[in-house]
Design a protein around this motif. Structure first.
Motif, PDB file in Angstrom:
ATOM      1  N   GLN A 178     -73.030   6.031  21.573  1.00 40.91           N
ATOM      2  CA  GLN A 178     -74.409   5.560  21.730  1.00 40.91           C
ATOM      3  C   GLN A 178     -75.347   6.714  22.074  1.00 40.91           C
ATOM      4  OE1 GLN A 178     -74.841   2.269  20.331  1.00 40.91           O
ATOM      5  NE2 GLN A 178     -76.323   2.205  21.970  1.00 40.91           N
ATOM      6  N   ARG A 179     -74.936   7.545  23.005  1.00 38.77           N
ATOM      7  CA  ARG A 179     -75.768   8.685  23.404  1.00 38.77           C
ATOM      8  C   ARG A 179     -75.900   9.685  22.253  1.00 38.77           C
ATOM      9  NH1 ARG A 179     -77.930  11.150  27.672  1.00 38.77           N
ATOM     10  NH2 ARG A 179     -77.898  13.421  27.778  1.00 38.77           N
ATOM     11  N   PHE A 180     -74.786   9.930  21.566  1.00 33.67           N
ATOM     12  CA  PHE A 180     -74.813  10.874  20.444  1.00 33.67           C
ATOM     13  C   PHE A 180     -75.729  10.375  19.334  1.00 33.67           C
ATOM     14  CE2 PHE A 180     -73.064  12.239  16.325  1.00 33.67           C
ATOM     15  CZ  PHE A 180     -73.172  13.612  16.473  1.00 33.67           C
ATOM     16  N   THR A 181     -75.658   9.073  19.041  1.00 36.21           N
ATOM     17  CA  THR A 181     -76.520   8.498  18.010  1.00 36.21           C
ATOM     18  C   THR A 181     -77.986   8.593  18.394  1.00 36.21           C
ATOM     19  OG1 THR A 181     -74.753   6.946  17.443  1.00 36.21           O
ATOM     20  CG2 THR A 181     -76.952   6.433  16.633  1.00 36.21           C
ATOM     21  N   MET A 182     -78.296   8.342  19.661  1.00 42.61           N
ATOM     22  CA  MET A 182     -79.680   8.444  20.121  1.00 42.61           C
ATOM     23  C   MET A 182     -80.201   9.877  20.008  1.00 42.61           C
ATOM     24  SD  MET A 182     -82.323   6.873  21.390  1.00 42.61           S
ATOM     25  CE  MET A 182     -81.708   5.319  22.064  1.00 42.61           C
ATOM     26  N   LEU A 183     -79.382  10.856  20.424  1.00 41.71           N
ATOM     27  CA  LEU A 183     -79.807  12.256  20.334  1.00 41.71           C
ATOM     28  C   LEU A 183     -79.968  12.695  18.883  1.00 41.71           C
ATOM     29  CD1 LEU A 183     -77.627  13.880  23.151  1.00 41.71           C
ATOM     30  CD2 LEU A 183     -80.046  13.291  23.230  1.00 41.71           C
ATOM     31  N   ARG A 184     -79.078  12.242  18.007  1.00 43.60           N
ATOM     32  CA  ARG A 184     -79.198  12.585  16.587  1.00 43.60           C
ATOM     33  C   ARG A 184     -80.455  11.975  15.983  1.00 43.60           C
ATOM     34  NH1 ARG A 184     -77.304  16.542  13.975  1.00 43.60           N
ATOM     35  NH2 ARG A 184     -77.298  15.309  12.061  1.00 43.60           N
ATOM     36  N   ARG A 185     -80.781  10.771  16.386  1.00 42.68           N
ATOM     37  CA  ARG A 185     -81.996  10.126  15.886  1.00 42.68           C
ATOM     38  C   ARG A 185     -83.242  10.884  16.354  1.00 42.68           C
ATOM     39  NH1 ARG A 185     -83.529   5.111  13.893  1.00 42.68           N
ATOM     40  NH2 ARG A 185     -85.678   4.535  14.397  1.00 42.68           N
ATOM     41  N   ILE A 186     -83.242  11.297  17.615  1.00 39.81           N
ATOM     42  CA  ILE A 186     -84.379  12.059  18.134  1.00 39.81           C
ATOM     43  C   ILE A 186     -84.525  13.381  17.395  1.00 39.81           C
ATOM     44  CG2 ILE A 186     -85.243  13.274  20.169  1.00 39.81           C
ATOM     45  CD1 ILE A 186     -83.995  11.067  21.879  1.00 39.81           C
ATOM     46  N   THR A 187     -83.401  14.080  17.167  1.00 40.18           N
ATOM     47  CA  THR A 187     -83.450  15.364  16.461  1.00 40.18           C
ATOM     48  C   THR A 187     -83.936  15.183  15.028  1.00 40.18           C
ATOM     49  OG1 THR A 187     -81.603  16.148  17.818  1.00 40.18           O
ATOM     50  CG2 THR A 187     -82.102  17.384  15.817  1.00 40.18           C
ATOM     51  N   TRP A 188     -83.415  14.146  14.345  1.00 34.50           N
ATOM     52  CA  TRP A 188     -83.851  13.901  12.969  1.00 34.50           C
ATOM     53  C   TRP A 188     -85.330  13.584  12.916  1.00 34.50           C
ATOM     54  CZ3 TRP A 188     -86.111   9.457  11.018  1.00 34.50           C
ATOM     55  CH2 TRP A 188     -86.289   9.432   9.634  1.00 34.50           C
ATOM     56  N   ARG A 189     -85.817  12.801  13.857  1.00 38.27           N
ATOM     57  CA  ARG A 189     -87.229  12.414  13.855  1.00 38.27           C
ATOM     58  C   ARG A 189     -88.131  13.626  14.102  1.00 38.27           C
ATOM     59  NH1 ARG A 189     -91.110   9.644  17.130  1.00 38.27           N
ATOM     60  NH2 ARG A 189     -92.099   7.952  15.956  1.00 38.27           N
ATOM     61  N   LYS A 190     -87.742  14.482  15.031  1.00 35.22           N
ATOM     62  CA  LYS A 190     -88.548  15.667  15.303  1.00 35.22           C
ATOM     63  C   LYS A 190     -88.565  16.609  14.103  1.00 35.22           C
ATOM     64  CE  LYS A 190     -88.127  15.738  20.345  1.00 35.22           C
ATOM     65  NZ  LYS A 190     -87.677  16.513  21.520  1.00 35.22           N
ATOM     66  N   ASN A 191     -87.412  16.801  13.478  1.00 33.15           N
ATOM     67  CA  ASN A 191     -87.365  17.671  12.297  1.00 33.15           C
ATOM     68  C   ASN A 191     -88.190  17.101  11.150  1.00 33.15           C
ATOM     69  OD1 ASN A 191     -85.656  19.479  13.597  1.00 33.15           O
ATOM     70  ND2 ASN A 191     -83.804  18.488  12.857  1.00 33.15           N
ATOM     71  N   ARG A 192     -88.160  15.785  10.983  1.00 32.58           N
ATOM     72  CA  ARG A 192     -88.958  15.154   9.930  1.00 32.58           C
ATOM     73  C   ARG A 192     -90.458  15.335  10.201  1.00 32.58           C
ATOM     74  NH1 ARG A 192     -88.564  10.552   6.535  1.00 32.58           N
ATOM     75  NH2 ARG A 192     -90.426  10.611   5.217  1.00 32.58           N
ATOM     76  N   MET A 193     -90.858  15.221  11.464  1.00 29.96           N
ATOM     77  CA  MET A 193     -92.268  15.401  11.805  1.00 29.96           C
ATOM     78  C   MET A 193     -92.713  16.843  11.584  1.00 29.96           C
ATOM     79  SD  MET A 193     -92.508  13.034  15.229  1.00 29.96           S
ATOM     80  CE  MET A 193     -94.251  13.246  15.421  1.00 29.96           C
ATOM     81  N   ILE A 194     -91.858  17.803  11.950  1.00 30.06           N
ATOM     82  CA  ILE A 194     -92.194  19.211  11.723  1.00 30.06           C
ATOM     83  C   ILE A 194     -92.295  19.504  10.228  1.00 30.06           C
ATOM     84  CG2 ILE A 194     -91.340  21.567  12.015  1.00 30.06           C
ATOM     85  CD1 ILE A 194     -90.095  20.663  14.661  1.00 30.06           C
ATOM     86  N   ARG A 195     -91.420  18.878   9.435  1.00 31.46           N
ATOM     87  CA  ARG A 195     -91.463  19.110   7.989  1.00 31.46           C
ATOM     88  C   ARG A 195     -92.707  18.517   7.348  1.00 31.46           C
ATOM     89  NH1 ARG A 195     -87.216  15.999   4.332  1.00 31.46           N
ATOM     90  NH2 ARG A 195     -88.864  14.447   4.575  1.00 31.46           N
ATOM     91  N   ASP A 196     -93.141  17.355   7.815  1.00 31.16           N
ATOM     92  CA  ASP A 196     -94.299  16.685   7.206  1.00 31.16           C
ATOM     93  C   ASP A 196     -95.635  17.146   7.770  1.00 31.16           C
ATOM     94  OD1 ASP A 196     -92.506  15.242   5.725  1.00 31.16           O
ATOM     95  OD2 ASP A 196     -92.595  13.440   6.967  1.00 31.16           O
ATOM     96  N   LEU A 197     -95.612  17.898   8.871  1.00 33.26           N
ATOM     97  CA  LEU A 197     -96.873  18.244   9.535  1.00 33.26           C
ATOM     98  C   LEU A 197     -97.810  19.111   8.680  1.00 33.26           C
ATOM     99  CD1 LEU A 197     -98.463  17.818  12.093  1.00 33.26           C
ATOM    100  CD2 LEU A 197     -97.298  19.767  13.123  1.00 33.26           C
ATOM    101  N   PRO A 198     -97.350  20.143   7.965  1.00 34.08           N
ATOM    102  CA  PRO A 198     -98.289  20.924   7.141  1.00 34.08           C
ATOM    103  C   PRO A 198     -98.974  20.097   6.063  1.00 34.08           C
ATOM    104  CG  PRO A 198     -96.257  22.151   7.473  1.00 34.08           C
ATOM    105  CD  PRO A 198     -96.007  20.775   7.984  1.00 34.08           C
ATOM    106  N   TYR A 199     -98.235  19.219   5.385  1.00 31.02           N
ATOM    107  CA  TYR A 199     -98.850  18.373   4.360  1.00 31.02           C
ATOM    108  C   TYR A 199     -99.841  17.384   4.980  1.00 31.02           C
ATOM    109  CZ  TYR A 199     -94.659  20.232   2.141  1.00 31.02           C
ATOM    110  OH  TYR A 199     -93.683  21.075   1.684  1.00 31.02           O
TER     111      TYR A 199
END
Length: 303
Positions: free
Chosen positions: A143-164
């Motif tokens: 459960q903790r690992f899944t939550m941390l992976r979700r947070i990491t994926w979400r942050k990386n997705r936001m950083i990737r979409d931010l310039p556009y």
């Protein structure tokens, strides 16, 4: 002991069957609930909302947690869990108490099911308790690992979409739209986590919250350094009267330059990271292929 195990097994089967039945009929039940709410709107404003078995159980455990476990340290635990849910993007669908209630329910079910299953197979209470405790620990870790992976994926997705996103805001502002209108364009045209966060910010602004406060709330929810820097620049430009389009253009260029630097950094780290697999897996295979025949001939000569 056997009657208790039988009762626990029956309870587990009943709960699993009820969960599967609720999952299968969730859409039809939701439609029926909405139709009944429309027909009996005046009555439902006064009566208690009809809840499913899962919702009733979750709400009951939430009340117990709120009265007992959260009574002494409610603010700290709730704020910490709320921040985690915000970073994972789950605050829209759940609350800290409901999340903890679901975690408690699932943990109890896993503990009971593993305990009953191992006892029925081995008839050993010690082994059953050990396996049940191990299964519970593994579940909580996952459960903790899944939550941390979700947070990491979400942050990386936001950083990737931010310039556009900044490009779209810049084009909208230069076309004559206000900053709120540019955010609305982002919400309607760019899907993803960053669009969800801008939608929350736009909703707060329309509700009457100050733009500065709404932008700070978005920075606190996301936990992304690049987005926090952008929000700080926008707040300063709004306070000092600086051109917003110039600030956004500079931020977009800075983000792209940082992305290039991170790509170069990863490229420079690649030879170091590949060294260990080469030593452990590739080099031994090459030595076996090259030196194997020679070693066989040397062994034959010495024989």
């Amino acid at each position: 002991m056997l009657p208790m195990i039988t009762f626990l097994a029956f309870t587990l089967i009943f709960l699993i069957s009820n969960a599967l039945f609720s999952k299968i009929n969730s859409k039809r039940t939701e439609v029926q609930r909405r139709l009944s709410n429309i027909k009996n709107a005046d009555k439902l404003m006064k009566d208690e909302e009809v809840l499913s078995f899962k919702e009733k159980l979750t709400n009951s455990i939430s009340e117990v947690l709120e009265k007992g476990f959260y009574r002494n340290s409610k603010d700290y635990r709730t704020e910490k869990l709320q921040k985690t849910l915000d970073n994972a993007g789950l605050s829209k669908t759940t609350t800290p108490l409901k999340y903890m209630s679901g975690l408690v329910i699932s943990s109890v079910l896993i503990l009971i099911s593993s305990l009953a299953l191992v006892y029925l197979l081995t008839f050993s209470a010690g082994k059953a308790l050990a396996v049940a405790g191990l299964a519970l620990l593994i579940y909580l870790y996952l459960q903790r690992f899944t939550m941390l992976r979700r947070i990491t994926w979400r942050k990386n997705r936001m950083i990737r979409d931010l310039p556009y996103t900044l490009d779209l805001i810049l084009v909208s502002v230069e076309a004559g739209l206000s900053f709120d209108g540019a955010i609305a364009k982002v919400v309607s045209n760019i899907p993803g986590p960053i669009s969800e966060e801008f939608a929350k910010t736009l909703k707060e602004i329309r509700m009457g919250i100050n733009r500065k406060t709404a932008m700070k709330n978005m920075s606190a929810r996301c936990g992304v350094k690049e987005l926090s820097s952008l929000n700080t620049s926008i707040i300063q430009a709004d306070e000092l009267g600086v051109s917003l389009s110039n600030i956004i253009r500079i931020q977009a260029a800075t983000l792209r330059e940082e992305r290039k630097q991170k790509a170069r950094e990863k490229a420079l780290k690649a030879p170091v990271k590949i060294l260990l697999p080469l030593i452990l897996f590739v080099f031994p295979t090459i030595f076996i292929v090259i030196l194997g025949p020679s070693l066989i001939k040397i062994m034959e000569i010495f024989k």
